[in-house]
Design a protein around this motif. Sequence first.
Motif, PDB file in Angstrom:
ATOM      1  N   VAL B  60      55.107  43.944  35.874  1.00  0.00           N
ATOM      2  CA  VAL B  60      55.294  43.665  34.475  1.00  0.00           C
ATOM      3  C   VAL B  60      54.086  43.937  33.778  1.00  0.00           C
ATOM      4  CG1 VAL B  60      56.881  41.392  34.961  1.00  0.00           C
ATOM      5  CG2 VAL B  60      54.322  41.431  34.741  1.00  0.00           C
ATOM      6  N   GLU B  61      52.788  44.480  34.100  1.00  0.00           N
ATOM      7  CA  GLU B  61      51.296  44.982  33.076  1.00  0.00           C
ATOM      8  C   GLU B  61      50.690  46.027  34.413  1.00  0.00           C
ATOM      9  OE1 GLU B  61      50.793  40.726  30.576  1.00  0.00           O
ATOM     10  OE2 GLU B  61      49.482  42.716  30.670  1.00  0.00           O
ATOM     11  N   LEU B  62      50.525  46.786  33.880  1.00  0.00           N
ATOM     12  CA  LEU B  62      49.339  47.560  34.621  1.00  0.00           C
ATOM     13  C   LEU B  62      49.411  48.164  33.157  1.00  0.00           C
ATOM     14  CD1 LEU B  62      51.315  49.618  36.925  1.00  0.00           C
ATOM     15  CD2 LEU B  62      50.109  47.883  37.361  1.00  0.00           C
ATOM     16  N   ASP B  63      47.296  47.929  33.265  1.00  0.00           N
ATOM     17  CA  ASP B  63      45.916  48.565  32.387  1.00  0.00           C
ATOM     18  C   ASP B  63      44.965  49.286  33.481  1.00  0.00           C
ATOM     19  OD1 ASP B  63      44.853  48.913  30.535  1.00  0.00           O
ATOM     20  OD2 ASP B  63      44.603  46.781  29.805  1.00  0.00           O
ATOM     21  N   PRO B  64      45.128  50.426  33.356  1.00  0.00           N
ATOM     22  CA  PRO B  64      44.543  51.059  34.365  1.00  0.00           C
ATOM     23  C   PRO B  64      42.607  50.417  34.610  1.00  0.00           C
ATOM     24  CG  PRO B  64      45.678  52.570  33.304  1.00  0.00           C
ATOM     25  CD  PRO B  64      46.066  51.496  32.689  1.00  0.00           C
ATOM     26  N   ASP B  65      42.542  49.848  35.709  1.00  0.00           N
ATOM     27  CA  ASP B  65      41.159  49.907  36.157  1.00  0.00           C
ATOM     28  C   ASP B  65      40.935  48.138  35.674  1.00  0.00           C
ATOM     29  OD1 ASP B  65      40.868  52.109  37.510  1.00  0.00           O
ATOM     30  OD2 ASP B  65      39.434  53.048  35.825  1.00  0.00           O
ATOM     31  N   LYS B  66      41.878  47.766  34.276  1.00  0.00           N
ATOM     32  CA  LYS B  66      41.994  46.899  34.258  1.00  0.00           C
ATOM     33  C   LYS B  66      42.387  45.213  33.980  1.00  0.00           C
ATOM     34  CE  LYS B  66      39.475  48.637  29.770  1.00  0.00           C
ATOM     35  NZ  LYS B  66      39.983  48.947  28.271  1.00  0.00           N
ATOM     36  N   ARG B  67      43.641  45.399  34.642  1.00  0.00           N
ATOM     37  CA  ARG B  67      44.480  44.448  34.553  1.00  0.00           C
ATOM     38  C   ARG B  67      45.406  44.560  34.876  1.00  0.00           C
ATOM     39  NH1 ARG B  67      45.925  39.463  31.476  1.00  0.00           N
ATOM     40  NH2 ARG B  67      47.983  39.524  31.266  1.00  0.00           N
ATOM     41  N   VAL B  68      46.292  44.340  35.744  1.00  0.00           N
ATOM     42  CA  VAL B  68      47.424  43.820  36.766  1.00  0.00           C
ATOM     43  C   VAL B  68      48.103  42.724  36.849  1.00  0.00           C
ATOM     44  CG1 VAL B  68      48.721  44.707  39.106  1.00  0.00           C
ATOM     45  CG2 VAL B  68      46.748  45.588  38.148  1.00  0.00           C
ATOM     46  N   VAL B  69      49.550  42.211  36.158  1.00  0.00           N
ATOM     47  CA  VAL B  69      50.217  41.384  36.086  1.00  0.00           C
ATOM     48  C   VAL B  69      51.759  41.307  37.391  1.00  0.00           C
ATOM     49  CG1 VAL B  69      51.600  39.391  34.882  1.00  0.00           C
ATOM     50  CG2 VAL B  69      49.089  40.561  33.995  1.00  0.00           C
ATOM     51  N   TRP B  70      51.874  40.475  38.665  1.00  0.00           N
ATOM     52  CA  TRP B  70      53.116  40.630  38.755  1.00  0.00           C
ATOM     53  C   TRP B  70      54.137  39.392  38.520  1.00  0.00           C
ATOM     54  CZ3 TRP B  70      49.940  40.941  43.428  1.00  0.00           C
ATOM     55  CH2 TRP B  70      49.224  41.630  43.655  1.00  0.00           C
ATOM     56  N   GLN B  71      55.462  39.608  38.314  1.00  0.00           N
ATOM     57  CA  GLN B  71      56.302  38.025  38.739  1.00  0.00           C
ATOM     58  C   GLN B  71      57.138  38.206  39.918  1.00  0.00           C
ATOM     59  OE1 GLN B  71      58.469  37.923  35.350  1.00  0.00           O
ATOM     60  NE2 GLN B  71      58.325  35.684  35.449  1.00  0.00           N
ATOM     61  N   ILE B  85      47.695  37.240  37.773  1.00  0.00           N
ATOM     62  CA  ILE B  85      47.514  37.820  36.860  1.00  0.00           C
ATOM     63  C   ILE B  85      45.324  38.451  37.531  1.00  0.00           C
ATOM     64  CG2 ILE B  85      45.924  37.831  34.524  1.00  0.00           C
ATOM     65  CD1 ILE B  85      48.323  35.550  34.229  1.00  0.00           C
ATOM     66  N   TRP B  86      45.548  39.584  37.623  1.00  0.00           N
ATOM     67  CA  TRP B  86      44.311  39.826  38.065  1.00  0.00           C
ATOM     68  C   TRP B  86      43.709  40.934  36.985  1.00  0.00           C
ATOM     69  CZ3 TRP B  86      43.233  39.736  42.920  1.00  0.00           C
ATOM     70  CH2 TRP B  86      44.332  39.656  44.005  1.00  0.00           C
ATOM     71  N   ASP B  87      42.465  40.799  36.153  1.00  0.00           N
ATOM     72  CA  ASP B  87      41.479  41.046  35.275  1.00  0.00           C
ATOM     73  C   ASP B  87      40.350  41.710  36.364  1.00  0.00           C
ATOM     74  OD1 ASP B  87      43.030  41.128  32.576  1.00  0.00           O
ATOM     75  OD2 ASP B  87      43.061  38.650  32.894  1.00  0.00           O
ATOM     76  N   LEU B  88      39.818  42.592  35.349  1.00  0.00           N
ATOM     77  CA  LEU B  88      38.671  43.085  36.240  1.00  0.00           C
ATOM     78  C   LEU B  88      38.097  43.619  35.089  1.00  0.00           C
ATOM     79  CD1 LEU B  88      40.709  46.259  38.815  1.00  0.00           C
ATOM     80  CD2 LEU B  88      40.733  43.157  39.358  1.00  0.00           C
ATOM     81  N   ARG B  89      36.533  43.585  35.682  1.00  0.00           N
ATOM     82  CA  ARG B  89      35.793  43.402  34.814  1.00  0.00           C
ATOM     83  C   ARG B  89      34.324  44.616  34.993  1.00  0.00           C
ATOM     84  NH1 ARG B  89      34.997  38.121  33.348  1.00  0.00           N
ATOM     85  NH2 ARG B  89      31.970  38.106  34.190  1.00  0.00           N
ATOM     86  N   LYS B  90      33.618  45.623  34.757  1.00  0.00           N
ATOM     87  CA  LYS B  90      32.341  45.783  35.143  1.00  0.00           C
ATOM     88  C   LYS B  90      31.469  44.827  34.822  1.00  0.00           C
ATOM     89  CE  LYS B  90      30.596  50.440  36.113  1.00  0.00           C
ATOM     90  NZ  LYS B  90      29.793  49.768  37.109  1.00  0.00           N
TER      91      LYS B  90
END
Lengths: 147, 147
Positions: B60-71, B85-90
């Motif tokens: 339901v959300e894809l923000d390359p290299d930053k965020r993935v959301v599945w429902q 919800i997966w949030d990524l940061r360097k």
Amino acid sequence: MVDILHSVGIKTSSPSDVYKALTTRDGLAAWWTNDTQGDSKLDAIIQFRFNAGGFDMKVVELDPDKRVVWQVIAGPEEWVGTKIIWDLRKEGDYVVILFKHQGWREPVEFMHHCSTKWATFLMSLKSLVETGKGAPWPNDVKIHDRH
Amino acid sequence: MVDILHSVGIKTSSPSDVYKALTTRDGLAAWWTNDTQGDSKLDAIIQFRFNAGGFDMKVVELDPDKRVVWQVIAGPEEWVGTKIIWDLRKEGDYVVILFKHQGWREPVEFMHHCSTKWATFLMSLKSLVETGKGAPWPNDVKIHDRH
């Protein structure tokens, strides 16, 4: 208020082996941190240290082979006032632990970190009871950099 | 509503390595379950299976290299409707993942189990990116009996 929840099943016929690992200094030092001091009797204080920091826990409930509850009385401000609750029950060849770190005020980033660390320490406790060898600090599983 | 929270730091200079492991079938199959099917594009469905059971997730959300959301759209009733919800940061030499399995209706025992399992799968993802080798089902870390 938000809580960290975990569960593991430990292969042992003896709930008292798990209870001992939660209620003796030597048991605690063998899965959580080598630098564990103090007394694990009711109303006593246990001091868990990791380098300079750590946690002081007051033992507020003890029900042999069934339940242990600690209240955090000193440590990081996010931890102070929270409770650590261990419920044990026998299920076939396993002792199941239901674990709760209860009463975080906010789901801060540190809570995410502590949740994952608790899982690795529960696996260390499982390994200690099943094989005789845990992975307490400073030989704990690192989930980020040196932590 | 209650949430499962976790965090790991993955030693890599490239957030895209982590993002790929979350957004390609081969990546997902290398840390969560070998039996991963479907498409990981926006609005597509990914099917994760473990023996007979498993989960269908809509991306339901894809923000390359930053965020993935599945429902979760199918699976155990406790999971249906929840979000992952997966949030990524360097951060220095690391990519930090903040993970949330959001929207459990009740803190049931199964939630305790899933929380601990998620931690082991996050460690599997960390290992995959850092060493090239994860521990996906059926070679996942068992926390209780065969699970």
